[in-house]
Design a protein around this motif. Structure first.
Motif, PDB file in Angstrom:
ATOM      1  N   GLN A   1       0.813  -1.228   0.000  1.00 30.81           N
ATOM      2  CA  GLN A   1       0.000   0.000   0.000  1.00 30.81           C
ATOM      3  C   GLN A   1       0.839   1.267   0.000  1.00 30.81           C
ATOM      4  N   ILE A   2       2.166   1.131  -0.082  1.00 30.83           N
ATOM      5  CA  ILE A   2       3.001   2.315  -0.238  1.00 30.83           C
ATOM      6  C   ILE A   2       2.678   3.017  -1.554  1.00 30.83           C
ATOM      7  N   GLU A   3       1.998   2.314  -2.453  1.00 25.69           N
ATOM      8  CA  GLU A   3       1.535   2.949  -3.686  1.00 25.69           C
ATOM      9  C   GLU A   3       0.552   4.084  -3.393  1.00 25.69           C
ATOM     10  N   LYS A   4       0.010   4.130  -2.182  1.00 22.51           N
ATOM     11  CA  LYS A   4      -0.900   5.198  -1.773  1.00 22.51           C
ATOM     12  C   LYS A   4      -0.146   6.372  -1.133  1.00 22.51           C
ATOM     13  N   LEU A   5       1.162   6.431  -1.283  1.00 26.09           N
ATOM     14  CA  LEU A   5       1.959   7.448  -0.598  1.00 26.09           C
ATOM     15  C   LEU A   5       1.504   8.863  -0.926  1.00 26.09           C
ATOM     16  N   ALA A   6       1.172   9.122  -2.176  1.00 23.22           N
ATOM     17  CA  ALA A   6       0.730  10.474  -2.547  1.00 23.22           C
ATOM     18  C   ALA A   6      -0.521  10.854  -1.772  1.00 23.22           C
ATOM     19  N   LEU A   7      -1.441   9.917  -1.615  1.00 28.20           N
ATOM     20  CA  LEU A   7      -2.664  10.184  -0.851  1.00 28.20           C
ATOM     21  C   LEU A   7      -2.343  10.402   0.617  1.00 28.20           C
ATOM     22  N   LEU A   8      -1.434   9.592   1.170  1.00 24.30           N
ATOM     23  CA  LEU A   8      -1.050   9.768   2.563  1.00 24.30           C
ATOM     24  C   LEU A   8      -0.430  11.150   2.784  1.00 24.30           C
ATOM     25  N   LYS A   9       0.388  11.603   1.852  1.00 23.52           N
ATOM     26  CA  LYS A   9       1.012  12.924   1.967  1.00 23.52           C
ATOM     27  C   LYS A   9      -0.033  14.034   1.924  1.00 23.52           C
ATOM     28  N   GLU A  10      -1.090  13.798   1.173  1.00 22.29           N
ATOM     29  CA  GLU A  10      -2.157  14.801   1.071  1.00 22.29           C
ATOM     30  C   GLU A  10      -3.007  14.852   2.329  1.00 22.29           C
ATOM     31  N   ARG A  11      -3.234  13.694   2.950  1.00 23.77           N
ATOM     32  CA  ARG A  11      -4.239  13.623   3.996  1.00 23.77           C
ATOM     33  C   ARG A  11      -3.698  13.465   5.414  1.00 23.77           C
ATOM     34  N   LEU A  12      -2.407  13.210   5.578  1.00 24.90           N
ATOM     35  CA  LEU A  12      -1.812  13.070   6.902  1.00 24.90           C
ATOM     36  C   LEU A  12      -0.826  14.191   7.166  1.00 24.90           C
ATOM     37  N   GLN A  13      -0.724  14.586   8.424  1.00 28.34           N
ATOM     38  CA  GLN A  13       0.261  15.584   8.796  1.00 28.34           C
ATOM     39  C   GLN A  13       1.661  14.984   8.792  1.00 28.34           C
ATOM     40  N   PRO A  14       2.674  15.778   8.450  1.00 27.34           N
ATOM     41  CA  PRO A  14       4.058  15.301   8.583  1.00 27.34           C
ATOM     42  C   PRO A  14       4.317  14.823  10.011  1.00 27.34           C
ATOM     43  N   GLY A  15       5.066  13.755  10.135  1.00 30.42           N
ATOM     44  CA  GLY A  15       5.380  13.200  11.447  1.00 30.42           C
ATOM     45  C   GLY A  15       4.388  12.162  11.922  1.00 30.42           C
ATOM     46  N   CYS A  16       3.271  12.011  11.229  1.00 27.16           N
ATOM     47  CA  CYS A  16       2.282  11.010  11.631  1.00 27.16           C
ATOM     48  C   CYS A  16       2.922   9.622  11.618  1.00 27.16           C
ATOM     49  N   LYS A  17       2.593   8.802  12.608  1.00 28.87           N
ATOM     50  CA  LYS A  17       3.099   7.434  12.662  1.00 28.87           C
ATOM     51  C   LYS A  17       2.333   6.561  11.660  1.00 28.87           C
ATOM     52  N   VAL A  18       3.065   5.917  10.775  1.00 27.51           N
ATOM     53  CA  VAL A  18       2.484   4.992   9.805  1.00 27.51           C
ATOM     54  C   VAL A  18       3.080   3.609  10.059  1.00 27.51           C
ATOM     55  N   PHE A  19       2.254   2.705  10.579  1.00 28.75           N
ATOM     56  CA  PHE A  19       2.700   1.348  10.868  1.00 28.75           C
ATOM     57  C   PHE A  19       2.695   0.541   9.571  1.00 28.75           C
ATOM     58  N   ILE A  20       3.704  -0.315   9.418  1.00 28.04           N
ATOM     59  CA  ILE A  20       3.825  -1.128   8.203  1.00 28.04           C
ATOM     60  C   ILE A  20       3.723  -2.586   8.611  1.00 28.04           C
ATOM     61  N   ALA A  21       2.552  -3.168   8.403  1.00 32.28           N
ATOM     62  CA  ALA A  21       2.319  -4.558   8.793  1.00 32.28           C
ATOM     63  C   ALA A  21       3.140  -5.500   7.926  1.00 32.28           C
ATOM     64  N   LEU A  22       3.449  -6.667   8.474  1.00 36.27           N
ATOM     65  CA  LEU A  22       4.136  -7.711   7.714  1.00 36.27           C
ATOM     66  C   LEU A  22       3.268  -8.963   7.786  1.00 36.27           C
TER      67      LEU A  22
ATOM     68  N   GLN B   1       8.802  -4.175   2.812  1.00 38.13           N
ATOM     69  CA  GLN B   1       8.590  -3.422   4.047  1.00 38.13           C
ATOM     70  C   GLN B   1       9.737  -2.434   4.278  1.00 38.13           C
ATOM     71  N   ILE B   2      10.950  -2.860   4.027  1.00 38.69           N
ATOM     72  CA  ILE B   2      12.105  -1.970   4.182  1.00 38.69           C
ATOM     73  C   ILE B   2      12.004  -0.800   3.207  1.00 38.69           C
ATOM     74  N   GLU B   3      11.619  -1.077   1.971  1.00 37.55           N
ATOM     75  CA  GLU B   3      11.473  -0.002   0.981  1.00 37.55           C
ATOM     76  C   GLU B   3      10.342   0.949   1.367  1.00 37.55           C
ATOM     77  N   ALA B   4       9.225   0.411   1.878  1.00 38.84           N
ATOM     78  CA  ALA B   4       8.124   1.271   2.332  1.00 38.84           C
ATOM     79  C   ALA B   4       8.576   2.160   3.479  1.00 38.84           C
ATOM     80  N   THR B   5       9.399   1.599   4.369  1.00 39.21           N
ATOM     81  CA  THR B   5       9.942   2.391   5.479  1.00 39.21           C
ATOM     82  C   THR B   5      10.768   3.560   4.950  1.00 39.21           C
ATOM     83  N   ARG B   6      11.610   3.280   3.980  1.00 39.71           N
ATOM     84  CA  ARG B   6      12.451   4.328   3.397  1.00 39.71           C
ATOM     85  C   ARG B   6      11.613   5.437   2.771  1.00 39.71           C
ATOM     86  N   GLN B   7      10.598   5.050   2.009  1.00 30.39           N
ATOM     87  CA  GLN B   7       9.764   6.043   1.323  1.00 30.39           C
ATOM     88  C   GLN B   7       8.946   6.876   2.311  1.00 30.39           C
TER      89      GLN B   7
END
Length: 297
Positions: free
Chosen positions: A34-55, A64-70
């Protein structure tokens, strides 16, 4: 731009605005894909918001490592899950935590994991913690799993007491090693079980802040599916009752009452340590963000 969620604390808020203020403390959960939704997350979440990445799949570690980096590059605070049952051995753990830390994660959620059988030598979160690998890689904040309504995989065999003891042991380890800890719960549907469980924790000497899992807006059919998959307990009964009415299966359920109850606990019963909601986008990100926007108006 629509009003975004924020992870910042709220110092003052008008009377009757406890739920919007509480929601501004929210974190959110995604999968690596779901990191493909990054543009939407940037639009709708404040900077610094915690985003958990399930495995969910042990094959998704690289993603998961790449999603963390992005997420870190986008200004968020990534919180990758590290399930013990998806770790082969200490060498695997060391390589993984080093990669996640290099990708920008200084907070991680360490849990047993829901796999029936471990793929390696670990089966419990405390085993990962006791390696010392996390603090060796600069991980400053560690979340551990909480189960207000029990964990059927564990309680059927060992009873609820084992879950409480496990939390006590993990808290003791975190405090002894000066690691800031928190509890992230499974999702549920009502605030009353959360309050009862939190009181039990405090009586047992567990004082870690609690981030409560909240299912975002979704159809009754979808919520029933996730409740069955995740072993959610008694508070899911009202969802299942609605599912018995076939005309309601596609009705979208929103968590207004649940979040309002949690907000009341947060602001008016602070000794319970209900710190923030943790949002699961079961019905999709659009439904979730449209709902948070409507609540925060």
């Amino acid at each position: 731009m629509n009003a975004p969620l924020s992870s910042a604390a709220v110092a003052d808020f008008p009377s009757g605005q406890t739920m919007p203020a509480f929601l501004r403390k929210a974190s959110i959960e995604i999968t690596p894909k779901q990191i493909e939704k990054l543009a939407l997350l940037k639009e709708r979440l404040q900077p610094g918001c915690k985003v958990f990445i399930a495995l969910i799949d042990p094959a998704d570690v690289a993603a998961q490592i790449e999603a963390t980096r992005q997420l870190r590059a986008a200004g968020f605070s990534p919180v990758p899950h590290v399930p013990a049952r998806f770790v082969r051995d200490e060498a695997d753990l060391r390589a993984r935590i080093a990669s996640l830390a290099q990708a920008g994660a200084d907070t991680m959620l360490v849990l047993g994991g829901g796999a029936p059988q471990p793929i390696g030598i670990y089966h419990a979160a405390i085993q990962l913690l006791e390696t010392g690998v996390f603090q060796a890689n600069g991980v400053r904040h560690i979340g551990i799993a909480g189960h207000p309504e029990g964990n059927p995989d564990i309680t059927k065999i060992h009873g609820d007491e084992i879950l409480l003891k496990a939390l006590q042991d993990k808290q003791a380890y975190l405090k002894a090693n000066r690691i800031e800890g928190f509890i992230a719960t499974q999702f549920l549907f009502e605030a009353a079980p959360v309050a009862e469980w939190a009181r039990t924790l405090r009586q047992a000497g567990i004082d870690l802040p609690v981030h409560v899992g909240v299912p975002g807006p979704a159809t009754i059919k979808t919520l029933v599916k996730y409740a069955a998959m995740c072993g959610v307990g008694n508070s899911a009964r009202f969802i299942r009752k609605q599912a018995m009415n076939l005309t309601k299966l596609l009705t979208v359920n929103t968590p207004d009452d649940f979040v309002a109850g949690l907000a009341d606990l947060h602001f008016h019963t602070p000794e319970l340590g209900i710190a923030a909601p943790h949002l699961y986008p079961f019905g999709g990100f659009d439904k979730l963000f449209d709902w948070t926007r409507s609540v925060q108006r």
